[in-house]
Design an enzyme around this catalytic site. Structure first.
Site, PDB file in Angstrom:
ATOM      1  N   GLU A  91     -28.108 -64.146  10.013  1.00  0.00           N
ATOM      2  CA  GLU A  91     -27.148 -65.218   9.770  1.00  0.00           C
ATOM      3  C   GLU A  91     -26.639 -65.780  11.094  1.00  0.00           C
ATOM      4  O   GLU A  91     -26.480 -65.051  12.074  1.00  0.00           O
ATOM      5  CB  GLU A  91     -25.980 -64.672   8.946  1.00  0.00           C
ATOM      6  CG  GLU A  91     -26.444 -64.143   7.601  1.00  0.00           C
ATOM      7  CD  GLU A  91     -25.305 -63.650   6.720  1.00  0.00           C
ATOM      8  OE1 GLU A  91     -24.162 -63.576   7.192  1.00  0.00           O
ATOM      9  OE2 GLU A  91     -25.589 -63.348   5.552  1.00  0.00           O
ATOM     10  N   CYS A 104     -22.643 -69.563  16.726  1.00  0.00           N
ATOM     11  CA  CYS A 104     -22.483 -68.114  16.787  1.00  0.00           C
ATOM     12  C   CYS A 104     -23.836 -67.507  16.422  1.00  0.00           C
ATOM     13  O   CYS A 104     -24.329 -67.707  15.305  1.00  0.00           O
ATOM     14  CB  CYS A 104     -21.397 -67.708  15.800  1.00  0.00           C
ATOM     15  SG  CYS A 104     -21.158 -65.951  15.671  1.00  0.00           S
ATOM     16  N   CYS A 111     -26.461 -53.825  12.686  1.00  0.00           N
ATOM     17  CA  CYS A 111     -25.806 -53.309  13.903  1.00  0.00           C
ATOM     18  C   CYS A 111     -25.559 -51.824  13.701  1.00  0.00           C
ATOM     19  O   CYS A 111     -25.226 -51.385  12.597  1.00  0.00           O
ATOM     20  CB  CYS A 111     -24.474 -54.031  14.134  1.00  0.00           C
ATOM     21  SG  CYS A 111     -23.630 -53.487  15.639  1.00  0.00           S
ATOM     22  N   CYS A 115     -18.532 -50.407  13.156  1.00  0.00           N
ATOM     23  CA  CYS A 115     -17.095 -50.743  13.098  1.00  0.00           C
ATOM     24  C   CYS A 115     -16.699 -50.901  11.627  1.00  0.00           C
ATOM     25  O   CYS A 115     -17.370 -51.604  10.868  1.00  0.00           O
ATOM     26  CB  CYS A 115     -16.810 -52.022  13.877  1.00  0.00           C
ATOM     27  SG  CYS A 115     -17.411 -51.951  15.572  1.00  0.00           S
ATOM     28  N   CYS A 118     -16.117 -54.340   9.723  1.00  0.00           N
ATOM     29  CA  CYS A 118     -17.142 -55.374   9.906  1.00  0.00           C
ATOM     30  C   CYS A 118     -18.271 -55.218   8.888  1.00  0.00           C
ATOM     31  O   CYS A 118     -18.808 -54.125   8.717  1.00  0.00           O
ATOM     32  CB  CYS A 118     -17.688 -55.245  11.338  1.00  0.00           C
ATOM     33  SG  CYS A 118     -19.150 -56.225  11.647  1.00  0.00           S
ATOM     34  N   CYS A 333     -15.006 -64.134  11.259  1.00  0.00           N
ATOM     35  CA  CYS A 333     -15.306 -63.008  12.133  1.00  0.00           C
ATOM     36  C   CYS A 333     -15.439 -61.712  11.332  1.00  0.00           C
ATOM     37  O   CYS A 333     -14.603 -61.406  10.506  1.00  0.00           O
ATOM     38  CB  CYS A 333     -14.188 -62.869  13.145  1.00  0.00           C
ATOM     39  SG  CYS A 333     -14.482 -61.540  14.261  1.00  0.00           S
TER      40      CYS A 333
HETATM   41  S1  SF4 Z   1     -17.915 -55.710  15.091  1.00  0.00           S
HETATM   42 FE1  SF4 Z   1     -19.723 -55.498  13.747  1.00  0.00          FE
HETATM   43  S2  SF4 Z   1     -21.376 -56.559  14.774  1.00  0.00           S
HETATM   44 FE2  SF4 Z   1     -19.759 -56.203  16.300  1.00  0.00          FE
HETATM   45  S3  SF4 Z   1     -20.305 -54.219  17.242  1.00  0.00           S
HETATM   46 FE3  SF4 Z   1     -18.931 -53.722  15.539  1.00  0.00          FE
HETATM   47  S4  SF4 Z   1     -20.317 -53.320  13.811  1.00  0.00           S
HETATM   48 FE4  SF4 Z   1     -21.523 -54.415  15.363  1.00  0.00          FE
END
Ligand code: SF4
Length: 356
Positions: A91, A104, A111, A115, A118, A333
């Site tokens: 995306e 972006c 990933c 986090c 996220c 975000c």
């Molecule tokens: S915020 Fe999301 S995309 Fe960014 S490093 Fe953390 S897990 Fe990965």
């Protein structure tokens, strides 16, 4: 010959090897592809006497930025989903600004940083994006979606420093003045705190490129809870690496702070955060948390955001409130990778990979 992974100089070298021709024809091809979005060289002046060569180059060139399979719009903001050659999807988001647009981009499929606030982090990592898949997002936005992109932020899916070499080569291609011509000062790399990446970026001596750190917490206890990377790289180490970074004179770091109601938004948190940031030249982007599909966290009210930023400003921290654009299409975000089908595809791919 994958042109989306080559700078002009690299294309010229490739032309020399393949065709015994160098800069003259490479310049024309690079200009047509990157400035004009044109892949038919038969009518280009530089090939008026060498039509055979034009045809040969056309058949050798590979330009495959992936297929846009979906566009979602929220006013002028556009989130687009690209299907890559292996069927995986990424995306990207076009964010409208006053006079130009910001793109972006994603640097990985998923990933591995995990986090907790996220959506992408919840997917896990499938693979790094190749250079042409990163540059392809810009090419698509400019030439297929017709958007005048002037800024690039590496804040889509993925941790850019986890895919350092490809991201850096993609920046070289995006920056090439003979092609896409995005100035370093218009590119921002955002990291969750990979200090090895910060060091390597510093050693490139690109002082005008912007560096952002996704901080999101004022102390190690809380940061380790929501950003697992912090358990390996605590905040004092992160601060040390920023202090050692060769920032340009009067340059600043961008610090991203996603404000989550009841988690990192108290007066005490603001004071701790200000204390951590004070020795560093920073601008803090305060981003109200976007509620995820089935999140344990809550979004702050506008009043919460104003109050938190006021506390920081009293401590002389420069704060910009980033009201998240694109909430309705889950393009705000931390929301990329939310689509349930995308999640399902990731799951299928992982299952398939594990059984092979
Ligand atoms: S915020 Fe999301 S995309 Fe960014 S490093 Fe953390 S897990 Fe990965």
């Amino acid at each position: 010959m994958k042109i989306l992974q080559l700078t002009w100089a690299e294309l010229a070298d490739e032309f020399k090897i393949r065709y015994g021709k160098g800069k003259y024809h490479a310049t024309a091809v690079y200009r047509e592809v990157y400035k004009n979005g044109n892949l038919d060289f038969s009518h280009v002046d530089e090939f008026s006497k060498s039509q055979k060569l034009a045809g040969k180059i056309q058949s050798d060139l590979v330009l495959n930025p992936g297929l846009v399979i979906e566009e979602q719009k929220d006013k002028r903001l556009v989130k687009f989903i690209t299907r890559l050659a292996d069927g995986l999807e990424i995306e990207s988001v076009i964010i409208p600004m006053a006079t130009h647009n910001t793109l972006c981009v994603s640097s990985q499929v998923g990933c591995r940083m995990g986090c907790t606030f996220c959506e992408t982090g919840r997917l896990g990592l499938l693979r790094n994006l190749a250079v042409e898949e990163i540059v392809g997002q810009l090419y698509t936005a400019r030439f297929f979606l017709g958007s005048p992109i002037k800024n690039i932020v590496f804040m889509g899916m993925g941790e850019p420093f986890d895919n350092f070499d490809n991201v850096i080569q993609a920046i070289r291609v995006m920056n090439d003045p003979r092609g896409l011509d995005i100035a370093h000062s218009h590119i921002t790399l955002s990291t969750a705190g990979r200090i090895d990446g910060i060091r390597k970026l510093g050693s490139l001596n690109w002082p005008r490129l912007n560096l952002a750190v996704s901080l999101n917490a004022p102390n190690d206890r809380l940061r380790s809870k929501i950003m697992p990377l912090n358990r390996a790289v605590p905040m004092d180490k992160l601060k040390e690496s920023l202090m050692a970074y060769p920032l340009k004179k009067s340059g600043t770091f961008f610090i991203e702070y996603v404000l989550i109601k009841g988690l990192n938004d108290s007066h005490e948190h603001a004071l701790e955060l200000a204390d951590f940031l004070k020795p560093l030249p920073v601008r803090l982007n305060l981003i109200p948390y976007n509620p995820l599909s089935d999140s344990q966290f809550k979004a702050p009210s506008d009043q919460d955001v104003h109050r938190f930023s006021g506390w920081l400003e009293q401590e002389t921290i420069f704060v910009r409130k980033r009201w998240s654009k694109g909430r309705s299409v889950m393009a705000g975000c931390g929301q990329l990778g939310n689509k349930s089908e995308l999640k399902q595809k990731f799951q299928n791919y992982k299952t398939h990979a594990n059984t092979n």
